[in-house]
Design a protein around this motif. Structure first.
Motif, PDB file in Angstrom:
ATOM      1  N   LEU A   1      25.937 -23.365   2.363  1.00 50.66           N
ATOM      2  CA  LEU A   1      27.259 -23.184   2.982  1.00 50.66           C
ATOM      3  C   LEU A   1      27.354 -21.733   3.422  1.00 50.66           C
ATOM      4  N   HIS A   2      27.626 -21.521   4.693  1.00 48.03           N
ATOM      5  CA  HIS A   2      27.814 -20.144   5.143  1.00 48.03           C
ATOM      6  C   HIS A   2      29.248 -19.730   4.808  1.00 48.03           C
ATOM      7  N   THR A   3      29.382 -18.691   3.982  1.00 46.07           N
ATOM      8  CA  THR A   3      30.701 -18.313   3.465  1.00 46.07           C
ATOM      9  C   THR A   3      30.968 -16.817   3.657  1.00 46.07           C
TER      10      THR A   3
ATOM     11  N   SER B   1      29.255 -10.736   5.728  1.00 44.43           N
ATOM     12  CA  SER B   1      29.149 -11.790   6.753  1.00 44.43           C
ATOM     13  C   SER B   1      27.916 -12.671   6.602  1.00 44.43           C
ATOM     14  N   ASN B   2      26.913 -12.225   5.829  1.00 35.94           N
ATOM     15  CA  ASN B   2      25.728 -13.094   5.676  1.00 35.94           C
ATOM     16  C   ASN B   2      25.717 -13.849   4.340  1.00 35.94           C
ATOM     17  N   HIS B   3      26.875 -14.079   3.786  1.00 38.90           N
ATOM     18  CA  HIS B   3      26.943 -14.727   2.470  1.00 38.90           C
ATOM     19  C   HIS B   3      26.747 -16.240   2.558  1.00 38.90           C
ATOM     20  N   LEU B   4      25.897 -16.745   1.668  1.00 40.10           N
ATOM     21  CA  LEU B   4      25.700 -18.197   1.547  1.00 40.10           C
ATOM     22  C   LEU B   4      26.039 -18.645   0.131  1.00 40.10           C
ATOM     23  N   CYS B   5      26.582 -19.864   0.013  1.00 42.78           N
ATOM     24  CA  CYS B   5      26.654 -20.539  -1.283  1.00 42.78           C
ATOM     25  C   CYS B   5      25.660 -21.699  -1.207  1.00 42.78           C
ATOM     26  N   PHE B   6      25.196 -22.165  -2.361  1.00 44.41           N
ATOM     27  CA  PHE B   6      24.225 -23.254  -2.394  1.00 44.41           C
ATOM     28  C   PHE B   6      24.746 -24.366  -3.293  1.00 44.41           C
ATOM     29  N   SER B   7      24.855 -25.557  -2.724  1.00 41.55           N
ATOM     30  CA  SER B   7      25.346 -26.697  -3.496  1.00 41.55           C
ATOM     31  C   SER B   7      24.165 -27.520  -4.008  1.00 41.55           C
ATOM     32  N   LEU B   8      24.076 -27.644  -5.323  1.00 41.00           N
ATOM     33  CA  LEU B   8      23.003 -28.428  -5.941  1.00 41.00           C
ATOM     34  C   LEU B   8      23.512 -29.856  -6.150  1.00 41.00           C
ATOM     35  N   GLU B   9      22.999 -30.741  -5.315  1.00 42.26           N
ATOM     36  CA  GLU B   9      23.499 -32.121  -5.293  1.00 42.26           C
ATOM     37  C   GLU B   9      23.356 -32.823  -6.651  1.00 42.26           C
ATOM     38  N   GLU B  10      22.214 -32.657  -7.297  1.00 47.68           N
ATOM     39  CA  GLU B  10      21.922 -33.411  -8.525  1.00 47.68           C
ATOM     40  C   GLU B  10      22.899 -33.097  -9.658  1.00 47.68           C
ATOM     41  N   GLU B  11      23.515 -31.924  -9.653  1.00 52.10           N
ATOM     42  CA  GLU B  11      24.422 -31.567 -10.756  1.00 52.10           C
ATOM     43  C   GLU B  11      25.834 -31.243 -10.270  1.00 52.10           C
ATOM     44  N   SER B  12      26.159 -31.612  -9.022  1.00 51.41           N
ATOM     45  CA  SER B  12      27.487 -31.347  -8.475  1.00 51.41           C
ATOM     46  C   SER B  12      27.921 -29.909  -8.785  1.00 51.41           C
ATOM     47  N   THR B  13      26.999 -28.994  -8.481  1.00 47.53           N
ATOM     48  CA  THR B  13      27.198 -27.579  -8.830  1.00 47.53           C
ATOM     49  C   THR B  13      27.085 -26.708  -7.589  1.00 47.53           C
ATOM     50  N   LEU B  14      28.003 -25.758  -7.458  1.00 49.97           N
ATOM     51  CA  LEU B  14      27.940 -24.816  -6.343  1.00 49.97           C
ATOM     52  C   LEU B  14      27.593 -23.426  -6.878  1.00 49.97           C
ATOM     53  N   PHE B  15      26.481 -22.886  -6.382  1.00 51.56           N
ATOM     54  CA  PHE B  15      26.127 -21.501  -6.709  1.00 51.56           C
ATOM     55  C   PHE B  15      26.901 -20.622  -5.725  1.00 51.56           C
TER      56      PHE B  15
ATOM     57  N   PHE C   1      41.391 -22.826  -9.845  1.00 49.68           N
ATOM     58  CA  PHE C   1      41.031 -21.403  -9.811  1.00 49.68           C
ATOM     59  C   PHE C   1      40.957 -20.907  -8.366  1.00 49.68           C
ATOM     60  N   VAL C   2      40.312 -21.704  -7.488  1.00 46.16           N
ATOM     61  CA  VAL C   2      40.211 -21.320  -6.073  1.00 46.16           C
ATOM     62  C   VAL C   2      41.614 -21.199  -5.473  1.00 46.16           C
ATOM     63  N   ASN C   3      42.457 -22.160  -5.793  1.00 48.41           N
ATOM     64  CA  ASN C   3      43.847 -22.112  -5.337  1.00 48.41           C
ATOM     65  C   ASN C   3      44.536 -20.822  -5.766  1.00 48.41           C
ATOM     66  N   SER C   4      44.304 -20.425  -7.022  1.00 48.52           N
ATOM     67  CA  SER C   4      44.966 -19.219  -7.526  1.00 48.52           C
ATOM     68  C   SER C   4      44.428 -17.966  -6.828  1.00 48.52           C
ATOM     69  N   LEU C   5      43.145 -17.989  -6.429  1.00 51.70           N
ATOM     70  CA  LEU C   5      42.593 -16.849  -5.681  1.00 51.70           C
ATOM     71  C   LEU C   5      43.263 -16.727  -4.319  1.00 51.70           C
ATOM     72  N   ILE C   6      43.497 -17.879  -3.673  1.00 56.48           N
ATOM     73  CA  ILE C   6      44.172 -17.879  -2.362  1.00 56.48           C
ATOM     74  C   ILE C   6      45.582 -17.306  -2.515  1.00 56.48           C
TER      75      ILE C   6
ATOM     76  N   HIS D   1      39.526 -22.007   1.411  1.00 58.80           N
ATOM     77  CA  HIS D   1      40.150 -23.291   1.759  1.00 58.80           C
ATOM     78  C   HIS D   1      39.103 -24.390   1.937  1.00 58.80           C
ATOM     79  N   ARG D   2      37.963 -24.006   2.525  1.00 59.41           N
ATOM     80  CA  ARG D   2      36.888 -25.000   2.704  1.00 59.41           C
ATOM     81  C   ARG D   2      36.426 -25.574   1.363  1.00 59.41           C
ATOM     82  N   LEU D   3      36.379 -24.696   0.352  1.00 58.75           N
ATOM     83  CA  LEU D   3      35.908 -25.157  -0.962  1.00 58.75           C
ATOM     84  C   LEU D   3      36.851 -26.188  -1.555  1.00 58.75           C
ATOM     85  N   LEU D   4      38.146 -26.072  -1.211  1.00 55.10           N
ATOM     86  CA  LEU D   4      39.119 -27.032  -1.765  1.00 55.10           C
ATOM     87  C   LEU D   4      38.858 -28.445  -1.253  1.00 55.10           C
TER      88      LEU D   4
END
Ligand SMILES: [Zn+2]
Length: 309
Positions: free
Chosen positions: A159-161, A166-180, A232-237, A208-211
């Protein structure tokens, strides 16, 4: 509700810790007011398999690299994933890649605008590692939003975040429903938005995308995992929206400089963090200026006086 931050015990440096069936973590000994206990490098892969991925190898630190190689053992490292090019995340990638022959994956090299930060806020942010970049890192494979990376027993979606950088990525690990989440979302603290490359509008839209996503666990590069992350994401917003409102109110009374705003708004925060806060306030101000809410006198720069239009 303000964000409820998470804490964890200081880890034993150099010791690999199993945090889930597919994920292990080693924390580098680079604790600071920006990195919490240090950089958490993740090793992802089935312990009974033969292939692993590494996320954010960390700073240039021989002891950390040795601990990482020890934990990898005789397994094949197939991917080195880098969330972004800050000096606590990417510098060890090149050594690890040389030793293991694994290619590095990232959005791209350190953005030019991010190197301007050190010129712009130079004296005030000299000791802030987040304001210096790893300009040496060049990913072997450039990846962007939606790209999928498949290894033995693990599948990542990138995920480009942009926001923190500006070059930040997050990585979603499908097998464990986990976002790095890298530094985009951290449980122990809010993230720094060092303007001009740091961009508050992008940061907020990427929260917002993460929500809209369904990952059940977030694993930031610093600090503990965040379970049930949506509130938690909501509270950051909400937290950033409140800061924006505070800035507009403060400027409504009379025009102010960044320094005056930081003193007023962050009066309850440790003064050691005021320099980093000035970067975030600048990001808020640039965002408000872009939206036509305020203007900068005489020019748009860090020394300006800011005025509500
Ligand atoms: Zn960072």
């Amino acid at each position: 509700m303000p964000p409820v931050f998470l804490t964890e015990e200081s880890p034993t440096y150099g010791v690999v810790q199993s945090v889930s069936p597919l994920v292990r973590r080693i924390v580098a000994k680079n604790p600071s007011k920006f990195t919490y206990h240090g950089t958490g490098t993740y090793i992802v892969g089935d312990p009974s398999g033969s292939e692993l991925a590494v996320i954010d190898p960390g700073p240039r630190d021989d002891a950390h690299l040795a601990a990482l190689l020890d934990a990898i053992g005789n397994k094949n490292v197939s991917h080195i994933l880098v969330t972004h090019t800050h000096p606590d995340h990417s510098p060890a990638a090149s050594s690890l890649s040389e030793i293991t022959s694994a290619p590095t994956y990232g959005f791209g090299k350190h953005p030019l605008a991010a190197t301007e930060v050190s010129d712009d806020l130079d004296e005030s942010q000299q000791d802030d590692p987040e304001s210096r970049g790893d300009t040496d890192f060049v990913p072997d494979v450039e990846i962007g939003n939606g790209d999928v990376i498949v290894g033995e027993g693990f599948t990542f979606e990138a995920l480009h975040t942009p926001g923190h950088i500006s070059n930040h990525l997050c990585f979603s690990l499908e097998e464990e429903s986990t976002l790095f989440t890298g530094d985009h979302v951290m449980g122990w603290s809010t993230t720094v938005i060092p303007a001009p490359d740091g961009n508050l509008s992008h940061y907020l839209s990427n929260l917002h995308r993460l929500l809209e996503r369904t990952e059940k666990t977030y694993r930031p590069t610093h600090g503990p995992a965040i379970e049930n992350p949506q509130p938690f994401v909501n509270s950051l917003i909400k937290h950033r929206e409140k800061r924006t409102a505070q800035i507009i109110t403060a400027l409504g009374k009379k025009p102010k400089t960044i320094e005056q705003l930081v003193k007023e708004i962050y009066s309850d925060v440790d003064e050691g963090l005021h320099k980093a806060a000035s970067g975030s306030v600048y990001a808020h101000l640039l965002d408000l200026a872009r939206r036509g809410v305020i203007s900068a006198e005489p020019d748009l720069n860090v020394n300006a006086e800011w005025v509500v239009i």
